[in-house]
Design an enzyme around this catalytic site. Structure first.
Site, PDB file in Angstrom:
ATOM      1  N   ASP A 167       0.826  -1.207   0.000  1.00  0.00           N
ATOM      2  CA  ASP A 167       0.000   0.000   0.000  1.00  0.00           C
ATOM      3  C   ASP A 167       0.859   1.257   0.000  1.00  0.00           C
ATOM      4  O   ASP A 167       1.910   1.293   0.653  1.00  0.00           O
ATOM      5  CB  ASP A 167      -0.901  -0.007   1.238  1.00  0.00           C
ATOM      6  CG  ASP A 167      -2.002   1.024   1.178  1.00  0.00           C
ATOM      7  OD1 ASP A 167      -2.326   1.483   0.067  1.00  0.00           O
ATOM      8  OD2 ASP A 167      -2.544   1.371   2.242  1.00  0.00           O
ATOM      9  N   HIS A 197       3.563   3.148  -8.845  1.00  0.00           N
ATOM     10  CA  HIS A 197       3.340   1.733  -9.116  1.00  0.00           C
ATOM     11  C   HIS A 197       4.596   1.082  -9.694  1.00  0.00           C
ATOM     12  O   HIS A 197       4.912  -0.076  -9.374  1.00  0.00           O
ATOM     13  CB  HIS A 197       2.161   1.559 -10.071  1.00  0.00           C
ATOM     14  CG  HIS A 197       0.843   1.960  -9.479  1.00  0.00           C
ATOM     15  ND1 HIS A 197       0.372   1.444  -8.282  1.00  0.00           N
ATOM     16  CD2 HIS A 197      -0.105   2.839  -9.920  1.00  0.00           C
ATOM     17  CE1 HIS A 197      -0.815   1.976  -8.015  1.00  0.00           C
ATOM     18  NE2 HIS A 197      -1.118   2.821  -8.981  1.00  0.00           N
ATOM     19  N   LEU A 250      10.339 -21.329  -3.982  1.00  0.00           N
ATOM     20  CA  LEU A 250       9.479 -20.285  -3.429  1.00  0.00           C
ATOM     21  C   LEU A 250       8.179 -20.282  -4.205  1.00  0.00           C
ATOM     22  O   LEU A 250       8.183 -20.367  -5.435  1.00  0.00           O
ATOM     23  CB  LEU A 250      10.156 -18.906  -3.536  1.00  0.00           C
ATOM     24  CG  LEU A 250       9.271 -17.690  -3.198  1.00  0.00           C
ATOM     25  CD1 LEU A 250       8.896 -17.690  -1.718  1.00  0.00           C
ATOM     26  CD2 LEU A 250       9.979 -16.380  -3.564  1.00  0.00           C
TER      27      LEU A 250
END
Length: 319
Positions: free
Chosen positions: A95, A112, A206
């Site tokens: 955020d 972004h 992962l």
């Protein structure tokens, strides 16, 4: 840069430290999202009762056991971290991208793009330090109400990043899964996601899970609808419905470790915003005031140290 941290635990701790809806102004109605199949499922419930069976409890406890499965070629951990106490599953609400760019007077979209760089760094750290699952909240179902120009930019960025990283992910043993209502995404992005998931499905170093157009509320709703249909079809009985059965139907059934051990949220906001609502039942929370593009290795280490100082009792009591 100085920033205040708010590490907060969902349980007692040593440190106290985003359901689709047709309109925000109407009574929500249940909307059918296309279900996506998974190659992993939890053990099925075979006995009556809503309480977990004893073997189900043992399985759940094993998910939260101290770590002993780090890759032998993993990078040494930073000072202050203990390998046996590292979380298996870390979830992140990324955020603050727009606030970051506005504070710096940068063009729209710069935040972004900077956030994408922070995500690359976090993926690399999780890979090096032996964290098995990283789930990131990239785009909430509720975010579709944002300005179209921002939504289009995010979809293009997601497509560009997936295309540019897929080769390295495949080479480094990183598996990719995407949660959410993907039917709303551009067709080209849907195909790219499908190809990436198929190409990396055999990787195990992962597991990177990206929540896009995701709603924690609807995740639970669709699980209940699926179970209700099985009851209607006579495949199971009402008394067979328990936590384990519901967990099998949640979108996180794609991973061996569906419950985050640690949730990190950046930008100083103190809420979970409709993210993994069922799965966060016993997750430890860490809130940090740094905006997502400013979140890096030092902030991640601080979150992990805080996590390792928590006492996780799961409803029990230390004697």
């Amino acid at each position: 840069m100085l920033s205040l941290r708010f590490p907060i635990s969902f349980e007692n701790a040593l440190i106290t430290p985003f359901k689709p809806r047709p309109s925000r102004f109407q009574t929500p109605t249940v909307q059918s999202f296309p279900r996506r199949s998974s190659s992993f499922s939890l053990p099925r419930a075979t006995t009556a009762g809503v309480v977990l069976k004893e073997e189900d409890r043992e399985l759940s406890n094993n998910r939260f056991a101290p770590r002993a499965d780090f890759p032998p070629d993993g990078e040494p951990l930073p000072a202050g971290l203990q390998r046996e106490l590292m979380p298996r599953h870390v979830a992140v609400i990324m955020d603050g991208n727009v606030r970051w760019e506005r504070r710096r007077g940068l063009p729209a979209g710069s935040g972004h793009e900077a956030g994408a760089r922070s995500l690359r760094e976090l993926v690399e750290l999780c890979w090096k330090w032996g964290i098995r699952v990283l789930t990131v909240f990239a785009f909430s179902y509720d975010n579709w109400v944002r300005p179209q120009v921002e939504v289009d930019f995010l979809m293009n960025l997601f497509e560009k990043m997936t295309s540019s990283e897929i080769d390295s992910f495949a080479r480094d043993g990183i598996r990719i899964s995407v949660l959410g209502d993907l039917s709303k995404l551009p067709n080209s992005l849907q195909k790219l996601i499908s190809d990436a998931e198929d190409r990396t499905k055999g990787n195990f170093r992962l597991h990177l899970i990206v929540a896009v157009s995701y709603s924690g509320k609807y995740d639970i709703v669709q699980a209940c609808k699926s179970i209700s249909q099985k009851v209607k079809d006579g495949l199971i009985q009402v008394d067979d419905v328990n936590e384990s059965l519901i967990e099998q139907e949640l979108e996180t059934n794609c991973t061996e470790y569906p419950y985050p051990d640690l949730l990190i949220r950046t930008s100083g906001e103190l809420r979970v915003s409709n993210f993994l609502l069922w799965q966060l039942a016993y997750t430890e929370f860490f809130f940090v005031s740094a905006l997502w593009p400013d979140f890096g290795k030092a902030e991640f280490v601080e979150a992990l140290i805080s996590f390792q100082q928590r006492q996780r009792r799961y409803g029990g009591r230390d004697l």
